[in-house]
Write an enzyme that holds these catalytic residues in place. Structure first.
Site, PDB file in Angstrom:
ATOM      1  N   ASP A 119       0.838  -1.202   0.000  1.00 11.44           N
ATOM      2  CA  ASP A 119       0.000   0.000   0.000  1.00 11.44           C
ATOM      3  C   ASP A 119       0.875   1.254   0.000  1.00 11.44           C
ATOM      4  OD1 ASP A 119      -2.731   1.321   0.490  1.00 11.44           O
ATOM      5  OD2 ASP A 119      -1.548   2.087   2.154  1.00 11.44           O
TER       6      ASP A 119
ATOM      7  N   GLU B 220     -22.338   0.876 -20.779  1.00  9.82           N
ATOM      8  CA  GLU B 220     -21.162   0.110 -21.240  1.00  9.82           C
ATOM      9  C   GLU B 220     -21.408  -0.426 -22.653  1.00  9.82           C
ATOM     10  OE1 GLU B 220     -17.263  -1.644 -20.080  1.00  9.82           O
ATOM     11  OE2 GLU B 220     -18.411   0.146 -19.625  1.00  9.82           O
TER      12      GLU B 220
ATOM     13  N   HIS C 164     -11.301   3.578 -14.333  1.00  9.53           N
ATOM     14  CA  HIS C 164     -12.275   2.553 -13.963  1.00  9.53           C
ATOM     15  C   HIS C 164     -12.532   2.561 -12.457  1.00  9.53           C
ATOM     16  CE1 HIS C 164     -13.236  -2.021 -13.555  1.00  9.53           C
ATOM     17  NE2 HIS C 164     -14.329  -1.287 -13.514  1.00  9.53           N
TER      18      HIS C 164
ATOM     19  N   ASN D 237     -10.800  -6.888 -14.201  1.00 11.78           N
ATOM     20  CA  ASN D 237     -11.819  -7.716 -14.847  1.00 11.78           C
ATOM     21  C   ASN D 237     -11.208  -8.807 -15.718  1.00 11.78           C
ATOM     22  OD1 ASN D 237     -14.291  -6.861 -13.806  1.00 11.78           O
ATOM     23  ND2 ASN D 237     -14.290  -5.038 -15.090  1.00 11.78           N
TER      24      ASN D 237
ATOM     25  N   TYR E 262      -7.969  -4.307  -3.172  1.00 13.92           N
ATOM     26  CA  TYR E 262      -8.807  -3.106  -3.138  1.00 13.92           C
ATOM     27  C   TYR E 262      -9.931  -3.120  -4.174  1.00 13.92           C
ATOM     28  CZ  TYR E 262      -5.525  -0.721   0.022  1.00 13.92           C
ATOM     29  OH  TYR E 262      -4.762  -0.352   1.098  1.00 13.92           O
TER      30      TYR E 262
END
Length: 729
Positions: A296, A402, A450, A500, A660
């Site tokens: 992080d 989309e 995104h 994704n 995350y």
């Protein structure tokens, strides 16, 4: 000057009072191995001073001590158990010497006193804090527990219940709350902090305050009757089981250690603390959670480098309202960047404004903001059906449906209305940025941005660099995402980008398990309870939306036909064809209704099994181990491919994007940390058992090469060698 170290100094004040000042090079003080050793040397000097009457501890920085140096942890924890125990004994002997000085001692605390910093002040007799102080023991969040006496001194100082709450939850408390529970003795204005501390110390020297009476309880067993102890520890264990669960052993270990040490004096209790700390520190959970902390820091550092010298935009715009657009507008306005929210539908604008108002109302109810702040934030969101005010925006985020044609048309239209230096970003989840850039005259000013749903809760923003995207565009969007309170991670363009792209092979593994006769409820249970995902794949698909997933699956299949293309109908197709879209229409793999708080409640629906029978073999018994392997191998292989193809720049960024972005279980540390824990050679051997299932289960060449020598993706920490300094070999 009595003593001068690299990170602290010791010198005389007036009237026999010495001052120990933490003043490390750099912006913060850390209780690193060097500082602990230096503290021991300073105390050795102090112990020889016959005229010593009192000791003040303070800091020259904006924070007292922010904690241990976590960059040292992996080296410390890589040491053999006996070496680590030796180091802890060495450190604890130093804090005991501080506590055992034959004069009163006081800490003047400003800013953070966390972890080792908190344990240091617990060793003094008195503590005075400025109003900005925050004090606590966050160790359990890193998979460990206090190791410098925090689990011994805090319960004896505050009482058991308050101490257990802080230690088990890894909490820090404000100065005001610290005063309430007895963690500090006074809270004073920052400019009077040292003066107040010296005044209290002088009172102790003169006998007006009995400093020995303040010290003595920390040296003795806990003052609890057997009944009080049973009630306190039983309650604490119940809370820990409920909140931490089996995957995070540190909180329960801390509670049990405090319980076992309750009837012991300080020195024996410290031995128990050390005995519990060592196995925790050497656990895979601690390596993973410390790794997440370090990753992080690395990711945030990368964002700072990318946006160096770039101001966040003073005005932004969102194209497309609704839930997503409203969420982006809310987050922007909340963090001080006014935003124009444009849509072609009045209904959508109302939905977007309602979403922002709903989120602000929740903040209001929780006391996070007042009515004036809420009104101010709402007033900085300008809904519009035309492009009024769009010319003021320095960054414009397109967040329409989309669909590549619609997105391209909207982007092209707005480009003609804005200045040559205005940055355009598309909030697309799967459509390649290079494809959308073809509709633009200034593709260098365009990138992907995104966001993840819900926007206000999910920390990750993927910033997607297209082939023609300029560095200045990336810098501007990274600066904007950081200003919004998000963690931006820059990835290169491909279908699905990083998150994704690696998620859909996981869903493909799920579909293949169902095809082979697995029960989706068992898969969800195993992936949630055993592997640790917040949601199993069926539940996650219902939350994402089966229609959304079905569309994205088609995009991914077109982008990577050799792995993600399929020549058969799967469970997602069946759900989609039967208009079972998940939570959005109350029917997906599960049936949904509202509970008494208005939240979706998940129930089984027998019709799901009837529908899935069309694409599934008869029910088979499949082991938990096989379910985990068949679900995770496609995802891990794709994560590795993304690194090998430079879609993602480093294992650290990949792991943080997974944690995350989609809730990869933190106690595993991310895909690469998980791989390293398994061992690359063991992983390849496991994957080969399932190679017959197709291309998604084929291990990438780079991973195979690493496995030949069982190499890891993260550097192997050099273990601690010198216990007198705590330095690695």
């Amino acid at each position: 000057m009595l003593y001068q170290g690299e990170t602290l100094q010791l010198h005389w004040l007036d009237n026999g009072i010495a001052e120990l000042v933490f003043n490390a090079p750099g912006s913060v003080n850390k209780l690193d191995t060097r500082t602990v050793a230096s503290l021991g040397e300073a105390l050795a000097v102090l112990e020889k001073q016959t005229e010593l009457k009192g000791l003040l501890l303070r800091s020259t920085k904006a924070a007292f001590i922010v904690g241990a140096d976590i960059t040292e942890f992996l080296s410390l924890f890589a040491a053999p158990a006996e070496k680590l125990q030796e180091w802890l004994n060495f450190a604890n002997a130093i804090f005991n010497r501080l506590e055992d000085l034959p004069v009163p001692t006081i800490s003047a605390i400003n800013g953070y006193a966390l972890g080792g910093g908190c344990e240091c002040i617990l060793a003094t007799d008195f503590r005075v804090a400025s109003p900005d102080a925050r004090i606590g023991l966050p160790e359990t969040k890193l998979g460990i527990m206090p190791g410098f006496g925090g689990s011994v001194r805090l319960p004896r100082l505050l009482g058991n219940d308050s101490a257990l709450e802080i230690i088990a939850a890894g909490k820090d408390v404000s100065a005001k709350d610290a005063l309430k529970v007895g963690l500090v003795d006074a809270v004073v204005a920052p400019e009077k902090l040292v003066e107040a501390a010296l005044k209290m110390l002088q009172q102790a020297i003169e006998g007006k305050l009995d400093w020995r009476a303040y010290r003595q309880p920390k040296l003795e067993p806990l003052k609890l009757s057997p009944i009080e102890a049973a009630m306190s520890f039983t309650t604490a264990k119940g809370m820990v089981m409920q909140t931490a669960g089996k995957h995070y052993p540190a909180p329960m270990t801390a509670v049990k250690t405090i319980e076992a040490a309750a009837r012991l004096g300080r020195d024996e209790a410290l031995k128990l603390e050390t005995a519990s700390f060592v196995p925790l520190a050497r656990s895979k959970e601690a390596r993973a959670l410390v790794g997440i902390f370090l990753n992080d820091q690395f990711v945030k550092g990368q964002a700072k480098k990318l946006a160096k010298g770039i101001e966040a935009p003073k005005q932004a715009a969102v194209l497309g309202a609704g839930i997503m657009g409203g969420g982006i507008a809310y987050q922007s306005a909340l963090k001080g960047v006014p935003v124009v929210m444009k849509d072609i539908s009045d209904k959508s604008l109302t939905l977007g404004m309602n979403e922002a108002a709903k989120l602000l109302n929740k903040q209001l109810e929780r006391g996070k903001l007042d009515g004036m702040k809420m009104a101010q934030v709402l007033s900085t969101i300008q809904p519009t059906l035309d492009y009024a005010g769009i010319e003021r925006a320095q960054v414009i985020v397109e967040a329409v449906v989309e669909n590549p044609k619609i997105k391209a048309a909207v982007l092209s239209e707005v480009e003609g209305l804005i200045g040559e230096n205005t940055v355009l970003a598309s909030n697309t989840s799967t459509i390649p940025i290079n494809h959308l850039a073809k509709s633009l005259k200034r593709p260098q000013n365009f990138c992907g941005m995104h966001f993840f749903n819900p926007v206000h809760r999910m920390p990750l923003v993927e910033i997607i660099r297209g082939e023609q995207t300029s560095d200045s565009t990336i810098a501007a969007v990274v600066a904007y995402a950081s200003r919004m309170g998000k963690t931006p991670i820059v990835v290169n363009d491909c279908p699905g980008f990083f998150v994704n792209r690696v998620l859909f092979p996981y869903f493909a593994g799920f579909s293949m398990l169902l095809r082979d006769g697995a029960d989706f409820r068992q898969i969800d249970k195993v992936m949630e309870k055993q592997f640790g995902w917040p949601m199993g794949p069926a539940y996650l698909l219902d939350v994402v939306g089966i229609d959304t997933a079905h569309h994205a699956q088609a995009v991914m299949a077109a982008g990577f036909p050799e792995r993600m293309g399929k020549d058969y109908r799967d469970a997602i197709d069946v759900m989609f064809d039967n208009q079972r879209f998940g939570q959005k229409n109350q029917l997906g793999f599960y049936r949904y209704s509202q509970d008494n708080k208005g939240k979706p409640r998940k129930d089984n629906d027998e019709q799901t099994d009837v529908l899935l029978a069309e694409v599934s073999q008869p029910r088979q018994t499949i082991s938990d181990e096989e379910i985990i392997a068949r679900m995770m191998i496609p995802m891990i292989n794709e994560v590795v491919r993304c690194l090998e193809e430079n879609i993602i720049a480093s294992p650290a960024e990949a792991d943080m994007a997974l944690v995350y972005g989609i809730g990869f279980p933190p106690f595993h540390g991310g895909a690469f940390r998980y791989l390293d824990t398994l061992g690359t050679a063991n992983y390849v051997e496991l994957a080969q058992r399932y190679a017959h299932l197709g291309a998604l289960y084929q291990v990438p060449a780079g991973l195979r090469a690493k496995a030949e020598h069982n190499e890891s993706y993260y550097p192997v920490a050099a273990p601690l060698s010198d216990v007198s300094t705590g330095q690695p070999a």
